[in-house]
Scaffold this motif. Structure first.
Motif, PDB file in Angstrom:
ATOM      1  N   ARG A  40      38.290  87.854 -11.095  1.00 21.25           N
ATOM      2  CA  ARG A  40      39.563  87.940 -11.324  1.00 21.25           C
ATOM      3  C   ARG A  40      39.912  89.134 -12.098  1.00 21.25           C
ATOM      4  NH1 ARG A  40      42.934  88.971 -13.732  1.00 21.25           N
ATOM      5  NH2 ARG A  40      44.264  88.250 -15.212  1.00 21.25           N
ATOM      6  N   PHE A  41      38.995  89.462 -12.777  1.00 24.24           N
ATOM      7  CA  PHE A  41      39.332  90.642 -13.691  1.00 24.24           C
ATOM      8  C   PHE A  41      39.029  92.063 -13.106  1.00 24.24           C
ATOM      9  CE2 PHE A  41      40.075  87.453 -16.730  1.00 24.24           C
ATOM     10  CZ  PHE A  41      41.059  88.082 -17.639  1.00 24.24           C
ATOM     11  N   THR A  50      42.081  93.839 -12.397  1.00 23.30           N
ATOM     12  CA  THR A  50      42.942  94.163 -13.570  1.00 23.30           C
ATOM     13  C   THR A  50      42.273  95.425 -14.309  1.00 23.30           C
ATOM     14  OG1 THR A  50      43.420  91.822 -13.802  1.00 23.30           O
ATOM     15  CG2 THR A  50      43.739  93.034 -15.874  1.00 23.30           C
ATOM     16  N   ARG A  93      38.662  93.247 -25.932  1.00 21.44           N
ATOM     17  CA  ARG A  93      39.745  92.675 -26.607  1.00 21.44           C
ATOM     18  C   ARG A  93      40.340  91.286 -25.348  1.00 21.44           C
ATOM     19  NH1 ARG A  93      43.687  95.979 -25.632  1.00 21.44           N
ATOM     20  NH2 ARG A  93      44.359  94.773 -23.906  1.00 21.44           N
ATOM     21  N   ARG A  94      40.232  91.823 -24.083  1.00 22.71           N
ATOM     22  CA  ARG A  94      40.601  90.722 -23.316  1.00 22.71           C
ATOM     23  C   ARG A  94      39.733  89.662 -23.022  1.00 22.71           C
ATOM     24  NH1 ARG A  94      44.106  92.784 -19.493  1.00 22.71           N
ATOM     25  NH2 ARG A  94      44.343  95.109 -19.143  1.00 22.71           N
ATOM     26  N   GLU A 115      40.522  87.342 -25.802  1.00 21.14           N
ATOM     27  CA  GLU A 115      41.890  86.601 -25.594  1.00 21.14           C
ATOM     28  C   GLU A 115      41.737  85.385 -24.385  1.00 21.14           C
ATOM     29  OE1 GLU A 115      45.265  88.933 -25.087  1.00 21.14           O
ATOM     30  OE2 GLU A 115      45.076  90.157 -26.847  1.00 21.14           O
ATOM     31  N   LEU A 116      40.787  85.867 -23.438  1.00 25.12           N
ATOM     32  CA  LEU A 116      40.704  84.983 -22.400  1.00 25.12           C
ATOM     33  C   LEU A 116      39.813  83.915 -23.067  1.00 25.12           C
ATOM     34  CD1 LEU A 116      40.945  84.245 -19.387  1.00 25.12           C
ATOM     35  CD2 LEU A 116      38.744  85.433 -19.204  1.00 25.12           C
ATOM     36  N   VAL A 173      39.862  82.428 -25.968  1.00 23.81           N
ATOM     37  CA  VAL A 173      40.638  81.568 -26.636  1.00 23.81           C
ATOM     38  C   VAL A 173      41.618  80.668 -25.712  1.00 23.81           C
ATOM     39  CG1 VAL A 173      42.751  81.436 -28.381  1.00 23.81           C
ATOM     40  CG2 VAL A 173      40.614  83.008 -28.877  1.00 23.81           C
ATOM     41  N   ALA A 174      42.253  81.623 -24.746  1.00 27.85           N
ATOM     42  CA  ALA A 174      43.180  80.828 -23.881  1.00 27.85           C
ATOM     43  C   ALA A 174      42.278  79.800 -22.970  1.00 27.85           C
ATOM     44  CB  ALA A 174      43.814  81.725 -22.806  1.00 27.85           C
ATOM     45  N   MET A 175      41.334  79.819 -22.717  1.00 33.64           N
ATOM     46  CA  MET A 175      40.305  78.815 -22.063  1.00 33.64           C
ATOM     47  C   MET A 175      40.302  77.554 -22.815  1.00 33.64           C
ATOM     48  SD  MET A 175      37.725  81.405 -19.935  1.00 33.64           S
ATOM     49  CE  MET A 175      36.761  80.121 -19.296  1.00 33.64           C
ATOM     50  N   GLU A 176      39.860  78.094 -24.106  1.00 32.89           N
ATOM     51  CA  GLU A 176      39.512  76.832 -25.041  1.00 32.89           C
ATOM     52  C   GLU A 176      40.939  76.066 -24.980  1.00 32.89           C
ATOM     53  OE1 GLU A 176      37.716  77.114 -29.069  1.00 32.89           O
ATOM     54  OE2 GLU A 176      37.229  78.915 -28.309  1.00 32.89           O
ATOM     55  N   CYS A 177      42.067  76.780 -25.218  1.00 34.29           N
ATOM     56  CA  CYS A 177      43.357  75.988 -25.412  1.00 34.29           C
ATOM     57  C   CYS A 177      43.778  75.153 -24.109  1.00 34.29           C
ATOM     58  CB  CYS A 177      44.527  77.050 -25.488  1.00 34.29           C
ATOM     59  SG  CYS A 177      44.501  78.128 -27.004  1.00 34.29           S
ATOM     60  N   ARG A 178      42.945  75.414 -23.020  1.00 34.34           N
ATOM     61  CA  ARG A 178      43.127  74.705 -21.955  1.00 34.34           C
ATOM     62  C   ARG A 178      42.176  73.623 -21.850  1.00 34.34           C
ATOM     63  NH1 ARG A 178      45.057  78.857 -17.476  1.00 34.34           N
ATOM     64  NH2 ARG A 178      45.376  77.033 -16.239  1.00 34.34           N
ATOM     65  N   TYR A 207      38.798  73.991 -22.071  1.00 33.88           N
ATOM     66  CA  TYR A 207      37.556  74.251 -21.496  1.00 33.88           C
ATOM     67  C   TYR A 207      36.569  73.809 -22.222  1.00 33.88           C
ATOM     68  CZ  TYR A 207      33.938  76.955 -19.101  1.00 33.88           C
ATOM     69  OH  TYR A 207      32.633  77.190 -18.297  1.00 33.88           O
ATOM     70  N   ASN A 239      45.711  88.154 -19.655  1.00 31.58           N
ATOM     71  CA  ASN A 239      44.285  87.705 -20.268  1.00 31.58           C
ATOM     72  C   ASN A 239      44.240  86.162 -20.535  1.00 31.58           C
ATOM     73  OD1 ASN A 239      44.021  90.391 -20.543  1.00 31.58           O
ATOM     74  ND2 ASN A 239      44.326  90.473 -22.750  1.00 31.58           N
ATOM     75  N   ASN A 253      39.306  71.042 -16.211  1.00 31.20           N
ATOM     76  CA  ASN A 253      38.467  70.840 -17.455  1.00 31.20           C
ATOM     77  C   ASN A 253      38.629  69.321 -18.217  1.00 31.20           C
ATOM     78  OD1 ASN A 253      37.795  73.354 -17.415  1.00 31.20           O
ATOM     79  ND2 ASN A 253      39.355  73.897 -18.814  1.00 31.20           N
TER      80      ASN A 253
END
Ligand SMILES: Nc1ncnc2c1ncn2[C@@H]1O[C@H](COP(=O)(O)OP(=O)(O)O)[C@@H](O)[C@H]1O
Ligand SMILES: [Mg+2]
Lengths: 268, 284
Positions: free
Chosen positions: A166-167, A170, A214-215, A218-219, A221-226, A228, B91, B108
């Motif tokens: 994925r990255f 980017t 940095r990416r 952030e990724l 945190v974003a994964m935890e928010c969803r 994971y 990100n 998940n």
């Protein structure tokens, strides 16, 4: 442009090989390699070549795409073929120049070596040509799942691979931007000796790494928010199921083995 | 449905430094569209991360839809209900195919495949990205990426979505796409929206604005009320919507311009009315 580099070499058409489960294809490639390394007589090589040609035809991938995969190993191939051709001591001599000589055994061994290498590359590139990277990682995860009980982090391995996939585009894009930004400030990446050029890479690598960390942060945190929380209890959108095409693959596998055993018995 | 009581927080390893949040008291009702404003470092992101227990209160209490965020056992229940969209779309997208990314949260949570399929498709249709479901995310525009990120949240069927400067990296058309999507989710699905932004024209569209400074709430009220306090906002380093600023400057020059005007259309009307009422010469 850096970002024009495509990852893998997936060629998306609809063919029996594309429809096959990735696990079938991966096991098939291992099986195919084993057969290839066990092949000894010319007849077996002929059979494997014919079978490979058939598989290429069934994949509906243009020949050009398949031969493209051979280019990077051309040098390796020349080297092995050359070594076998000139260095085989046995057999009757056909040609001689100083200490270099070619024997009839040498010719046969070199030819077999060449065919084996070409088939090896074509066979394995058929896997990546007919399976998209994400399906491949999903297949790897499921293939490795039984080993999870032995402590192998199969989900984590697959997740790492798919995040890398994925990255990469980017980060390529970012590298491109950094190079342009540094060039516009007068950085010179083109001239000078190798040491100077390596030194010139620092202004690219440092911001690239800082950005990547940095990416990653952030990724995460974003994964935890969803929600994971690792591989346990996860389901998957993608269905992995053995179908009709996988059955055909199995039949082909048995038929090929039968043919090779027949050849081995008959030519003994 | 969101209730912060004396919520304080400071980052670890940062002792001696001022707390990031200081005795915050905030009440947000279900279905509200709240904009949070404040200059950099005022604690907006820190507050946002409290809402789904990425960070938890040091002192005080935060309850979100009846769940105490300090309760570790309900973290996933909480995160299912409070979705989070971040500034940089690159990100927060995990997968290499749009629909796989939207499915990530559901995977998940262990949602069965058939239901997952249905919810992914519905979420993609809601944000109008269904036609792109098989695309590679890195080839989409910024606005499209953010809509994919919103779809990923939406598929989890949350009660609340927190957006932390989701438009900061977008061009004007991308910003418009995201704002339109967010407002529609609020109106049609009744999802509570907490929108952190630097753009005053976005804040104007909220039901309520909360202004933070130094980890404290310094203003809280409907946009019309907040943006009438031009001097205070400026002192906090914030802008005022252009229409409100114009009206304010007119009032300062002794012209009877009405308060509570935040957008260009009513601003034009008000100016036309002032001309009519007072005669052109007067206004000049
Ligand atoms: N990860 C962190 N570690 C230490 N301090 C932080 C961290 N993140 C933010 N801060 C500090 O906390 C305060 C609030 O930051 P933040 O919530 O990010 O503000 P905002 O989102 O309003 O710009 C700032 O003073 C900032 O420097
Ligand atoms: Mg912030």
């Amino acid at each position: 442009m850096l970002r024009d580099i495509t990852l893998g070499q997936y060629y998306g058409v609809n063919s029996p090989l594309h429809r096959m489960d990735p696990r079938t294809k991966m096991l098939w490639v291992i099986y195919y390699m084993t057969l290839l390394f066990m092949a000894s007589s010319v007849w077996e090589y002929a059979l494997m070549t014919a079978f490979t040609a058939l598989a290429v035809k069934a994949s509906r991938v243009p020949i050009g795409f398949i031969t493209r995969g051979l280019k990077p190993i051309a040098i390796l191939m020349l080297l092995t073929v050359g070594l076998n051709l000139f260095m085989t001591p046995t057999g009757s001599e056909l040609w001689r120049l100083g200490f270099l000589k070619i024997t009839d055994d040498g010719v046969v061994i070199a030819a077999k070596m060449a065919v084996r290498l070409v088939l090896l590359i074509i066979g394995s590139s058929l896997l990546t040509l007919t399976t998209s990277p994400i399906v491949l990682t999903g297949g790897i995860e499921r293939l490795l799942a039984p080993f999870a009980r032995l402590g192998l982090p199969s989900h984590e391995i697959a997740m790492m691979m798919s995040i890398a996939l994925r990255f990469i585009p980017t980060l390529m894009e970012e590298t491109d931007k950094i190079i342009k930004a540094q060039t516009s400030r007068g950085a010179d990446f083109e001239s000078g000796g190798p040491i100077k050029r390596v030194k010139a890479m620092a202004p690219i690598l440092v911001p690239l790494f800082v950005g990547a960390f940095r990416r990653a942060d952030e990724l995460a945190v974003a994964m935890e928010c969803r929600c994971y929380r690792g591989g346990s209890g996860r389901t998957s959108l993608r269905r992995f199921a053995f179908g009709r095409d996988d059955l055909f693959a199995l039949i082909w596998a048995v038929a090929l083995l039968a043919a090779i055993i027949t050849i081995k018995v008959v030519t003994r | 449905m969101i209730k912060a009581e004396n919520l304080s927080f400071s980052y670890r390893g940062d002792e001696g430094a001022a707390a990031a949040l200081k005795k915050l008291n905030i009440d947000i009702a279900g279905g509200e569209f709240v904009a949070i404003l404040g200059h950099n470092g005022s604690g907006k992101s820190t507050f946002a991360k409290q809402l789904n227990a990425i960070l938890t209160p040091e002192e005080g209490r935060l309850t979100v839809f009846g769940i105490d965020t300090s309760d570790e056992g309900s973290v996933f229940e909480l995160r299912k209900n409070v979705g989070m969209v971040f500034q940089n779309p690159d990100n927060q997208i995990v997968a290499t195919v749009v629909e796989e990314d939207v499915a990530f949260g559901l995977e998940n949570l262990g949602v069965p495949r058939d239901e997952m399929r249905r919810r992914v498709d519905e979420a993609l249709k809601t944000v109008r990205m269904y036609d792109y479901r098989l695309h590679a995310p890195h080839l989409l525009s910024g606005g499209q990426k953010q809509r994919v990120a919103i779809a990923g949240i939406l598929a989890m069927e949350p009660k609340c979505i927190v957006l932390d400067e989701p438009t900061a990296m977008l061009d004007p058309s991308g910003r418009a796409e995201v704002m339109e999507t967010v407002r529609r989710l609020n109106r049609e699905k009744g999802i509570t929206i907490i929108h952190i932004t630097h753009y005053m024209d976005e804040a104007v569209k909220a039901d309520r604005c909360i202004v933070m400074d130094g980890g404290e709430v310094v203003m809280d009220g409907p946009p019309a009320e907040i943006f009438a306090r031009v001097e205070e906002l400026r002192a906090l380093g914030l802008d005022v919507p252009q229409a409100a600023e114009l009206m304010y400057e007119l009032r300062k020059r002794g012209i009877d311009a009405p308060e509570g005007i935040l957008r260009s259309a009513p601003c034009v009307e008000a100016i036309a009315k002032m001309y009519k009422d007072r005669g052109t010469a007067n206004v000049r």
